[in-house]
Design a protein around this motif. Structure first.
Motif, PDB file in Angstrom:
ATOM      1  N   LEU A  55       0.754  -1.073  -0.037  1.00 28.23           N
ATOM      2  CA  LEU A  55       0.063   0.075  -0.054  1.00 28.23           C
ATOM      3  C   LEU A  55       0.834   1.192  -0.020  1.00 28.23           C
ATOM      4  O   LEU A  55       0.697   2.363  -0.798  1.00 28.23           O
ATOM      5  CB  LEU A  55      -0.936  -0.002   1.317  1.00 28.23           C
ATOM      6  N   GLY A  56       1.925   1.013   0.843  1.00 20.73           N
ATOM      7  CA  GLY A  56       2.897   2.465   0.817  1.00 20.73           C
ATOM      8  C   GLY A  56       3.868   2.571  -0.277  1.00 20.73           C
ATOM      9  O   GLY A  56       4.624   3.563  -0.260  1.00 20.73           O
ATOM     10  N   SER A  57       3.842   1.686  -1.378  1.00 19.33           N
ATOM     11  CA  SER A  57       4.711   1.615  -2.603  1.00 19.33           C
ATOM     12  C   SER A  57       4.078   1.828  -3.809  1.00 19.33           C
ATOM     13  O   SER A  57       3.138   1.178  -4.139  1.00 19.33           O
ATOM     14  CB  SER A  57       5.784   0.190  -2.689  1.00 19.33           C
ATOM     15  N   ALA A  58       4.171   2.992  -4.571  1.00 14.61           N
ATOM     16  CA  ALA A  58       3.881   3.178  -5.942  1.00 14.61           C
ATOM     17  C   ALA A  58       4.142   2.179  -7.024  1.00 14.61           C
ATOM     18  O   ALA A  58       3.394   1.897  -7.807  1.00 14.61           O
ATOM     19  CB  ALA A  58       4.112   4.486  -6.467  1.00 14.61           C
ATOM     20  N   ASN A  59       5.279   1.384  -6.791  1.00  9.02           N
ATOM     21  CA  ASN A  59       5.865   0.485  -7.773  1.00  9.02           C
ATOM     22  C   ASN A  59       5.682  -1.111  -7.434  1.00  9.02           C
ATOM     23  O   ASN A  59       5.968  -1.923  -8.371  1.00  9.02           O
ATOM     24  CB  ASN A  59       7.372   0.577  -8.109  1.00  9.02           C
ATOM     25  N   SER A  60       5.180  -1.248  -6.223  1.00  8.75           N
ATOM     26  CA  SER A  60       5.009  -2.585  -5.824  1.00  8.75           C
ATOM     27  C   SER A  60       3.747  -3.236  -6.447  1.00  8.75           C
ATOM     28  O   SER A  60       2.794  -2.595  -6.432  1.00  8.75           O
ATOM     29  CB  SER A  60       5.060  -2.689  -4.204  1.00  8.75           C
ATOM     30  N   GLN A  61       3.822  -4.322  -6.908  1.00  7.48           N
ATOM     31  CA  GLN A  61       2.947  -5.190  -7.641  1.00  7.48           C
ATOM     32  C   GLN A  61       1.977  -5.800  -6.338  1.00  7.48           C
ATOM     33  O   GLN A  61       2.826  -6.538  -5.826  1.00  7.48           O
ATOM     34  CB  GLN A  61       3.342  -6.114  -8.511  1.00  7.48           C
ATOM     35  N   PRO A  62       0.749  -5.670  -6.468  1.00 14.66           N
ATOM     36  CA  PRO A  62       0.030  -6.334  -5.457  1.00 14.66           C
ATOM     37  C   PRO A  62       0.049  -7.784  -5.444  1.00 14.66           C
ATOM     38  O   PRO A  62      -0.053  -8.326  -6.745  1.00 14.66           O
ATOM     39  CB  PRO A  62      -1.445  -5.770  -5.290  1.00 14.66           C
ATOM     40  N   LYS A  63       0.059  -8.598  -4.399  1.00 10.82           N
ATOM     41  CA  LYS A  63       0.057 -10.238  -4.493  1.00 10.82           C
ATOM     42  C   LYS A  63      -1.505 -10.601  -4.788  1.00 10.82           C
ATOM     43  O   LYS A  63      -2.383  -9.739  -4.283  1.00 10.82           O
ATOM     44  CB  LYS A  63       0.933 -10.671  -3.259  1.00 10.82           C
ATOM     45  N   GLN A  64      -1.291 -11.878  -5.128  1.00 12.99           N
ATOM     46  CA  GLN A  64      -2.840 -12.228  -5.277  1.00 12.99           C
ATOM     47  C   GLN A  64      -3.165 -12.922  -3.961  1.00 12.99           C
ATOM     48  O   GLN A  64      -2.008 -13.634  -3.064  1.00 12.99           O
ATOM     49  CB  GLN A  64      -3.074 -13.467  -6.023  1.00 12.99           C
ATOM     50  N   VAL A  65      -4.023 -13.184  -3.365  1.00 14.39           N
ATOM     51  CA  VAL A  65      -4.347 -13.486  -1.969  1.00 14.39           C
ATOM     52  C   VAL A  65      -5.320 -14.804  -1.931  1.00 14.39           C
ATOM     53  O   VAL A  65      -6.342 -14.836  -2.406  1.00 14.39           O
ATOM     54  CB  VAL A  65      -4.783 -12.783  -0.989  1.00 14.39           C
ATOM     55  N   ILE A  66      -4.892 -16.019  -1.281  1.00 13.69           N
ATOM     56  CA  ILE A  66      -5.826 -17.087  -1.107  1.00 13.69           C
ATOM     57  C   ILE A  66      -5.914 -17.325   0.454  1.00 13.69           C
ATOM     58  O   ILE A  66      -5.183 -16.966   1.240  1.00 13.69           O
ATOM     59  CB  ILE A  66      -5.143 -18.355  -1.417  1.00 13.69           C
ATOM     60  N   VAL A  67      -7.413 -17.072   0.941  1.00 12.54           N
ATOM     61  CA  VAL A  67      -7.830 -17.609   2.294  1.00 12.54           C
ATOM     62  C   VAL A  67      -8.286 -18.924   2.372  1.00 12.54           C
ATOM     63  O   VAL A  67      -8.974 -19.586   1.653  1.00 12.54           O
ATOM     64  CB  VAL A  67      -8.829 -16.461   2.620  1.00 12.54           C
ATOM     65  N   LEU A  68      -7.770 -19.744   3.330  1.00 10.42           N
ATOM     66  CA  LEU A  68      -8.306 -21.183   3.673  1.00 10.42           C
ATOM     67  C   LEU A  68      -8.947 -21.153   4.895  1.00 10.42           C
ATOM     68  O   LEU A  68      -8.280 -20.516   6.119  1.00 10.42           O
ATOM     69  CB  LEU A  68      -6.958 -21.942   3.495  1.00 10.42           C
ATOM     70  N   GLN A  69      -9.898 -21.838   5.043  1.00  3.66           N
ATOM     71  CA  GLN A  69     -10.550 -21.920   6.273  1.00  3.66           C
ATOM     72  C   GLN A  69     -11.051 -23.390   6.402  1.00  3.66           C
ATOM     73  O   GLN A  69     -11.493 -24.036   5.322  1.00  3.66           O
ATOM     74  CB  GLN A  69     -12.054 -21.018   6.420  1.00  3.66           C
ATOM     75  N   GLY A  70     -11.266 -23.834   7.647  1.00  3.87           N
ATOM     76  CA  GLY A  70     -11.679 -25.248   7.883  1.00  3.87           C
ATOM     77  C   GLY A  70     -11.840 -25.610   9.337  1.00  3.87           C
ATOM     78  O   GLY A  70     -11.354 -24.599  10.199  1.00  3.87           O
ATOM     79  N   ALA A  71     -12.493 -26.451   9.710  1.00  2.00           N
ATOM     80  CA  ALA A  71     -12.677 -26.807  11.335  1.00  2.00           C
ATOM     81  C   ALA A  71     -11.768 -27.729  11.939  1.00  2.00           C
ATOM     82  O   ALA A  71     -11.887 -27.999  12.947  1.00  2.00           O
ATOM     83  CB  ALA A  71     -14.320 -27.422  11.281  1.00  2.00           C
ATOM     84  N   SER A  72     -10.806 -28.136  11.052  1.00  2.00           N
ATOM     85  CA  SER A  72      -9.606 -28.988  11.633  1.00  2.00           C
ATOM     86  C   SER A  72      -8.376 -28.882  10.690  1.00  2.00           C
ATOM     87  O   SER A  72      -8.435 -28.593   9.527  1.00  2.00           O
ATOM     88  CB  SER A  72     -10.228 -30.418  11.677  1.00  2.00           C
ATOM     89  N   VAL A  73      -7.278 -29.610  11.157  1.00  2.00           N
ATOM     90  CA  VAL A  73      -6.208 -29.503  10.138  1.00  2.00           C
ATOM     91  C   VAL A  73      -6.603 -30.191   9.032  1.00  2.00           C
ATOM     92  O   VAL A  73      -6.146 -29.883   7.874  1.00  2.00           O
ATOM     93  CB  VAL A  73      -4.911 -30.158  11.194  1.00  2.00           C
ATOM     94  N   SER A  74      -7.142 -31.570   9.203  1.00  2.00           N
ATOM     95  CA  SER A  74      -7.413 -32.389   8.105  1.00  2.00           C
ATOM     96  C   SER A  74      -8.307 -31.795   7.028  1.00  2.00           C
ATOM     97  O   SER A  74      -8.063 -31.628   6.059  1.00  2.00           O
ATOM     98  CB  SER A  74      -7.980 -33.713   8.441  1.00  2.00           C
ATOM     99  N   ALA A  75      -9.221 -30.796   7.512  1.00  2.73           N
ATOM    100  CA  ALA A  75     -10.319 -30.254   6.651  1.00  2.73           C
ATOM    101  C   ALA A  75      -9.417 -29.142   5.899  1.00  2.73           C
ATOM    102  O   ALA A  75      -9.594 -28.852   4.639  1.00  2.73           O
ATOM    103  CB  ALA A  75     -11.197 -29.441   7.587  1.00  2.73           C
ATOM    104  N   VAL A  76      -8.625 -28.380   6.662  1.00  3.63           N
ATOM    105  CA  VAL A  76      -7.645 -27.470   5.738  1.00  3.63           C
ATOM    106  C   VAL A  76      -6.790 -28.325   4.786  1.00  3.63           C
ATOM    107  O   VAL A  76      -6.684 -27.454   3.649  1.00  3.63           O
ATOM    108  CB  VAL A  76      -7.211 -26.711   6.758  1.00  3.63           C
ATOM    109  N   GLN A  77      -6.420 -29.096   5.224  1.00  8.96           N
ATOM    110  CA  GLN A  77      -5.430 -29.797   4.053  1.00  8.96           C
ATOM    111  C   GLN A  77      -6.161 -30.295   2.971  1.00  8.96           C
ATOM    112  O   GLN A  77      -5.724 -30.195   1.658  1.00  8.96           O
ATOM    113  CB  GLN A  77      -4.970 -31.031   4.652  1.00  8.96           C
ATOM    114  N   GLN A  78      -7.523 -30.650   3.250  1.00  8.82           N
ATOM    115  CA  GLN A  78      -8.466 -30.936   2.149  1.00  8.82           C
ATOM    116  C   GLN A  78      -8.751 -29.780   1.224  1.00  8.82           C
ATOM    117  O   GLN A  78      -8.748 -29.566  -0.124  1.00  8.82           O
ATOM    118  CB  GLN A  78      -9.569 -31.425   2.474  1.00  8.82           C
ATOM    119  N   GLU A  79      -8.846 -28.568   1.770  1.00  9.61           N
ATOM    120  CA  GLU A  79      -9.156 -27.108   0.962  1.00  9.61           C
ATOM    121  C   GLU A  79      -7.845 -26.906   0.325  1.00  9.61           C
ATOM    122  O   GLU A  79      -7.907 -26.475  -0.823  1.00  9.61           O
ATOM    123  CB  GLU A  79      -9.485 -26.189   2.093  1.00  9.61           C
TER     124      GLU A  79
END
Length: 689
Positions: A252-276
């Motif tokens: 946000l503070g840099s005029a030349n910096s290219q913004p990254k693509q963002v993934i959000v992962l959610q789940g009710a357990s470790v195994s659930a997030v691994q499936q996601e």
């Protein structure tokens, strides 16, 4: 046992409920207080052991001592504790008690008299038979917690404005206690837990995202084999969120910096997030190539080409979306917010609590639905804007949702005043609902002629309905919304029109003449009703869009144009009245918002009915790639899970917001782990007196 005379000195003993194990008061407070004296109920063997122990504790506090009241000395630190100290001592040391012990006597009436209160002040009475001494302690502990949590049964403990929560406990008809609310609030529960997981992964291209997903999966694999999995999960979530925040700030503070693509992962357990992780890893190349939006039922999401910054639109639903038990758990996560809203107005009335949270929720009138609808939108607006610092660029409303947006976004100076006005105004009680006096006048009916009013949702083009309306003068096209319309009016006329149309209508069974021709007789009254004084500082950065700007004008309407409403008391009132009294074209409203730059439509209110409609409109217009919807709430789902899904989509769309509430909850869990190891770390959260 106790001084049961009516002249007994009133008590003001500060109580703090501390779970086992707990670190107690913060270390800086402990240095200013005497060493705590432990009083165990198990030390007293007689039938009135609880009463004897409590009386001993009260006498010790009166002598200036700090007391730890416990059930059984043999259990050591592994048990709940009630800390007791004089109310004045607590105030002098800036300690926020959870409750005050205000009365303790043989009978309830004597305890009430000692507390210097009236029986009517007690908002929760509990009477117990045949409890052991340990069970009495548990009942006392739970009531202190309930007062600190502001929780009654399974929902928020509502009170009348500026009235403290007061509870009574009567044990075996032997003793009674009066407890009163103090300034201590339960610390907010964490939004994220070992069973509500959220991780953020950011990268510039597919290969980098894949690599970071693989790294996260490797970390989760290691956690699954760890004995300290819950603590490690909390740390890992905190790490990914902090890393994302740091990268977002630098971009946000840099005029030349290219913004990254963002993934959000959610789940009710470790195994659930691994499936996601596995699912999104497989889908990633296609999603990026097609510039589409990816989301799963668990809340994981990814938007490879977010274009919504500067195009966030808050959408406020209309009457009828509220449902029994809505937001039942929300106060546990935002206790300070609820305390503030309670100080500012009548929260109980704002949410129509007696009907919304009653044991047998009653059917609401139009006015009650309107109040609760605005109240739910107001509450969710505060959550998103004040807690997470989300700033909308646009705002619009479905039907009466227009009033909700003006009330919720800091435009009207005193929106709470509208509650009493809505309850008593003939507009809502008799004119366009109830007796339908506006309809009776328009149809020129005698007093003895009945009106059977109904509305029907029908899948049809509006033009097909409009063609038939002249044949059925008491039927009206009330709302146009995507691939459906709402037909309202005389039930017989509506059914006859539907039959000729060859369509099946779904009856809403709700009596309201909003958005029909008879409502036009109320235009001036509606204008006067909503002509409200404005705040000194106004949200000039928000473009407020009204459906009134899309109407075909006639002599009774203000001269609006298809552009944002100027923030002026009269113009606002005119736009609400125009929308209220005419056919609502929600499809045109959404298209107009998109033309003005709205891209991300966030529904701010109970349930997600408006989001469903906007999705249909976007699909019909084939704009689902560049425009999408988010619901902040959903009937039938857990409030917090829906909120987290909403936040996840805001993150992946790279909308500026604060994630501090997520991090603070994670930090509190880490603090609690330190407390479990007897390392003093926690402070008591309080609210202004």
């Amino acid at each position: 046992m106790t001084d049961s005379s009516n002249t007994a000195m009133p008590l003001r003993i500060a109580l703090l409920a501390q779970p086992a194990p707990a670190a107690g008061l913060s270390a800086d407070c402990l240095t200013l207080l005497p060493t705590a004296e432990t009083i165990s109920i198990s030390d007293y063997l007689e039938a009135s052991a609880f009463e004897k122990a409590l009386q001993t504790a009260v006498e010790a506090v009166s002598q200036g001592k700090l007391v730890r009241l416990i059930a059984n000395i043999e259990q050591g630190e592994s048990q709940p504790t009630i800390l007791m100290l004089a109310g004045l001592t607590a105030a002098q040391n800036k300690i926020h008690p959870h409750a005050y012990l205000a009365g303790f006597a043989d009978t309830l009436q004597q305890a009430i008299t000692q507390s210097r209160r009236q029986a009517i002040d007690i908002t929760n009475q509990q009477a117990f038979d045949m409890l052991t001494a340990a069970q009495k302690f548990e009942a006392l502990y739970q009531m202190v917690e309930a007062i600190a949590e502001r929780t009654l049964s399974d929902h928020y403990w509502f009170t009348e404005p500026h009235q403290a929560r007061v509870a009574s406990l009567t044990f075996n008809q032997q003793s009674s206690l009066i407890l009163a609310q103090a300034t201590g609030l339960q610390a907010p529960q964490s939004l994220l837990t070992p069973t509500r997981l959220l991780f953020i992964v950011a990268g510039h291209e597919c290969a980098e995202l894949q690599a970071k997903l693989a790294k996260l999966e490797q970390s989760l694999n290691g956690l699954a084999e760890s004995d300290s999995e819950p603590h490690a999960l909390i740390s890992l979530m905190s790490e990914t969120i902090r890393q994302y925040q740091a990268e977002a700030s630098s971009t946000l503070g840099s005029a030349n910096s290219q913004p990254k693509q963002v993934i959000v992962l959610q789940g009710a357990s470790v195994s659930a997030v691994q499936q996601e992780i596995s699912a999104i890893s497989n889908a990633l190349p296609k999603v990026i190539a097609e510039h589409s939006h990816y989301k799963t039922p668990a809340g994981s999401c990814f938007s490879p080409s977010p274009n919504s910054r500067g195009g966030v639109a808050f959408v406020y639903p209309g009457v009828g979306t509220v449902y029994p038990g809505m937001f039942r758990e929300l106060h546990h996560y935002f206790p300070a917010l609820y305390a503030r809203l309670e100080r500012e107005g009548n929260l109980k009335e704002m949410l129509q609590a007696e009907k919304t949270y009653g044991a047998d929720p009653a059917e609401m009138t139009l006015g009650e639905l309107a109040i609760a609808g605005v109240g739910s939108s107001y509450l969710l607006t505060q959550v998103l804007c004040e807690e997470f610092a989300v700033k909308p660029d646009f705002a619009l409303g479905y039907s009466k949702g227009e009033a909700s947006m003006w009330a919720s976004l800091g435009v009207w100076k005193n929106p709470h005043a509208l509650i009493k006005m809505t309850q008593t105004s003939p507009i809502f009680t008799t004119a366009i609902s109830g007796e339908l006096t506006a309809v009776r006048e328009a149809w020129q009916l005698d007093d003895n002629e009945t009106i059977t009013w109904n509305s029907f949702v029908v899948r049809s083009e509006p033009e097909a309905i409009q063609t038939l309306l002249p044949e059925f003068p008491h039927a009206y096209l009330a709302i146009i919304q995507g691939d459906t319309c709402v037909l309202a009016g005389c039930e017989n006329d509506c059914r006859a029109l539907l039959k000729k149309l060859g369509k099946r209508g779904i009856a809403a069974n709700r009596v309201t003449a909003m958005h029909t021709a008879p409502a036009m007789s109320q235009h001036q009254q509606v204008t006067e009703f909503y002509r409200q004084p404005l705040c000194d500082e106004l949200p000039e950065h928000i473009r407020f869009i009204s459906a009134a700007g899309l109407l075909v004008k006639n002599q009774n309407m203000s001269n609006n144009q298809n552009k944002p409403v100027q923030i002026d008391s009269q113009r606002i009132a005119d736009s609400i009245a125009d929308t209220f009294c005419s056919t609502l074209d929600f499809t045109a409203l959404i298209r107009s918002a998109r033309e003005q730059g709205a891209r991300l439509f966030i529904e701010i209110g109970a349930d997600r009915q408006t989001s469903t409609l906007i999705d249909k409109i976007n699909r019909a217009d084939q704009v689902t790639t560049e425009s999408c919807t988010i619901a902040a709430n959903a009937k039938g789902g857990e409030d917090i899970l829906t909120l987290l899904k909403c936040l996840g989509q805001l993150i992946t769309h790279q909308i500026p917001l604060s994630l501090d509430p997520l991090l603070e909850g994670l930090e509190q869990q880490q603090t609690n782990a330190l407390s479990a190891a007897n390392i003093p770390a926690n402070k008591i959260q309080g609210e202004p007196v």
